[in-house]
Scaffold this motif. Structure first.
Motif, short mmCIF file in Angstrom:
data_model
loop_
_atom_site.label_atom_id
_atom_site.label_comp_id
_atom_site.label_asym_id
_atom_site.label_seq_id
_atom_site.Cartn_x
_atom_site.Cartn_y
_atom_site.Cartn_z
N ILE A 121 -10.92 20.25 -23.98
CA ILE A 121 -12.21 19.62 -24.30
C ILE A 121 -12.26 18.18 -23.81
N ALA A 122 -11.36 17.77 -22.95
CA ALA A 122 -11.34 16.39 -22.47
C ALA A 122 -12.48 16.16 -21.48
N GLU A 123 -13.00 14.95 -21.49
CA GLU A 123 -14.04 14.56 -20.56
C GLU A 123 -13.39 13.91 -19.33
N VAL A 124 -13.45 14.60 -18.22
CA VAL A 124 -12.79 14.15 -16.99
C VAL A 124 -13.86 13.61 -16.04
N GLU A 125 -13.64 12.41 -15.56
CA GLU A 125 -14.53 11.82 -14.57
C GLU A 125 -13.84 11.81 -13.21
N LEU A 126 -14.48 12.42 -12.24
CA LEU A 126 -13.95 12.43 -10.88
C LEU A 126 -14.52 11.22 -10.15
N VAL A 127 -13.68 10.25 -9.91
CA VAL A 127 -14.11 8.99 -9.33
C VAL A 127 -14.57 9.22 -7.89
N GLY A 128 -15.80 8.82 -7.59
CA GLY A 128 -16.33 8.93 -6.23
C GLY A 128 -16.77 10.32 -5.83
N ILE A 170 -5.66 20.30 -15.78
CA ILE A 170 -6.10 19.39 -16.85
C ILE A 170 -6.79 20.17 -17.96
N ALA A 171 -7.58 21.18 -17.58
CA ALA A 171 -8.27 21.98 -18.60
C ALA A 171 -7.30 22.77 -19.46
N VAL A 172 -6.15 23.16 -18.90
CA VAL A 172 -5.15 23.88 -19.70
C VAL A 172 -4.52 22.96 -20.73
N VAL A 173 -4.22 21.73 -20.33
CA VAL A 173 -3.59 20.78 -21.25
C VAL A 173 -4.61 20.21 -22.24
N LEU A 187 -9.56 9.75 -17.42
CA LEU A 187 -9.67 10.36 -18.74
C LEU A 187 -9.56 9.26 -19.79
N PRO A 188 -10.37 9.30 -20.84
CA PRO A 188 -10.21 8.33 -21.93
C PRO A 188 -8.83 8.46 -22.57
#
Length: 402
Positions: free
Chosen positions: A257-264, A251-254, A89-90
């Protein structure tokens, strides 16, 4: 590979009458049971008619066994092979409280901050240094994000070395790296970190973002009340699909609108797997229903055609219970033979597909119990459907008519 799969399926269908004939003959010659003798002699005389009844269900089991390999191959492409799933997450725009809340969600077992060094492109060439990534974490946090870590000392900046990776191998001890921070008041600060000689030898998980880090910086070395300007928040948890889903929901609850990248992890591939699984499930259910219905209709038709023979055998003393057992054995034994052949051939074709695809899984033992259970259910359904096809009423007119 496709031609081999198709030819194997055709070979199963063409070989089953011969196998049924051989099996029926051997059982009839070796058994002392009247029921098995009557059933096997009928199958020996007409092996093709019996196998026409069970061909659809046999091919269904063969296709189901092969489809398991297709799903495994898709999962190997879209999911990381390791047991750990990383999230990125940024860090910009996240408060300290949000960072703590995200790190505490279900499905996340470790967290750290990955910050990137800054290079002044306007400086002369001699003063330019290579860029590097540093992991801000304690030794305990770092160990939870890796398979193995040796030589870590809390409160000390250390170099990260993975024997299976070349990241940072060309850097010399003493190489300076500058990391920029922004305080809560909006002021800019920087931290110069020379590359130390002391190193941590670790083994990371495949597809983990930790593998790109060169330095391990303790949280105590970061300026108080400051946030790295170019950084990401890394989270790590189990790669189990249920745990991944729980972590994403948390993560969506906290951070809605965050951009989450799932590595791999390939999100599009996961969507494709879901679609393929749904289509396969619908196809299997529809195929089972249609195959079972066609099976019962065909068995009923064959039973009606042989009413005169059943009546003749009944008149010479055979009980209705014996005739029902004969009718059931006539169907169950060839069907069991065909399903076993289909199951074995399907697993061999699945393994050939997985080996050809170059994946790490060669033998899918996890899918065998489900297929065996489905095969047993098909046999039970066939036996149940064949039992009531012998009537209780004896009609001598059927014999006079012949």
């Amino acid at each position: 590979m496709v031609a081999g799969v198709v030819l194997t399926g055709v070979g199963i269908v063409l070989t089953l009458p011969l196998l049924s004939h051989v099996l029926a003959g051997r059982v009839a010659r070796s058994t002392q049971s009247l029921t098995l003798n009557l059933a096997m002699r009928r199958n020996e005389a007409e092996p093709g008619s019996t196998m026409r009844v069970v061909t659809g269900l046999v091919l269904l089991v063969y296709v189901a066994s092969l489809a398991q390999g297709v799903l495994i191959q898709l999962e190997q492409v879209t999911r990381p092979s390791g047991p750990v799933q990383s999230y990125s997450l940024p860090l910009s725009g996240l408060s300290a409280r949000q960072q703590r809340d995200v790190a505490d969600v279900s499905g996340v077992r470790a967290h750290a901050v990955m910050m990137n060094s800054w290079v002044d492109l306007d400086a002369d060439q001699a003063s330019l240094a290579s860029s590097a990534s540093a992991l801000v974490a304690t030794c305990a946090q770092f160990e939870r994000m890796t398979r193995r870590a040796e030589g870590c000392v809390d409160g000390k900046v250390m170099r990260l070395a993975d024997p299976n990776s070349s990241v940072g191998s060309d850097l010399k001890p003493g190489t300076p790296f500058r990391f920029r921070f922004r305080t809560d008041a909006g002021a800019n600060r920087s931290l110069n970190v020379p590359l130390p000689a002391d190193r941590i030898v670790y083994s990371g998980y495949s597809g983990s973002a930790v593998g790109s880090a060169v330095l391990l910086v303790p949280p105590s070395a970061v300026p108080s009340g400051a946030t790295p300007r170019d950084a990401e928040l890394l989270l790590a948890g189990s790669a189990d699909p249920g745990q991944v889903r729980a972590a994403l929901n948390g993560i969506a609850v906290v951070l809605p609108i965050a951009e989450v990248e799932l590595v791999g992890l390939n999100i599009q591939g996961l969507g494709q797997i879901s679609v393929v699984e749904t289509l396969l499930a619908l196809g299997m259910v529809m195929g089972l229903v249609i195959g079972a219905a066609a099976f019962l209709v065909s068995v009923t038709d064959r039973a009606v055609e042989r009413r005169a023979q059943v009546t003749a055998v009944t008149l010479i003393g055979a009980r209705a219970r014996t005739m029902r057992a004969v009718q059931c054995a006539q169907v169950v034994l060839p069907l069991s033979l065909g399903l076993v052949v289909a199951l074995v051939a399907g697993k061999l074709a699945e393994s050939s597909y997985l080996i050809t695809g170059g994946g790490t899984i060669r033998w899918d033992l996890a899918g065998i119990p489900l297929l065996v259970l489905a095969t047993a259910a098909v046999v039970a359904l066939a036996a149940t459907g064949a039992l009531p096809l012998v009537g209780r009423r004896i009609d001598p007119e059927l014999i006079r008519r012949d």
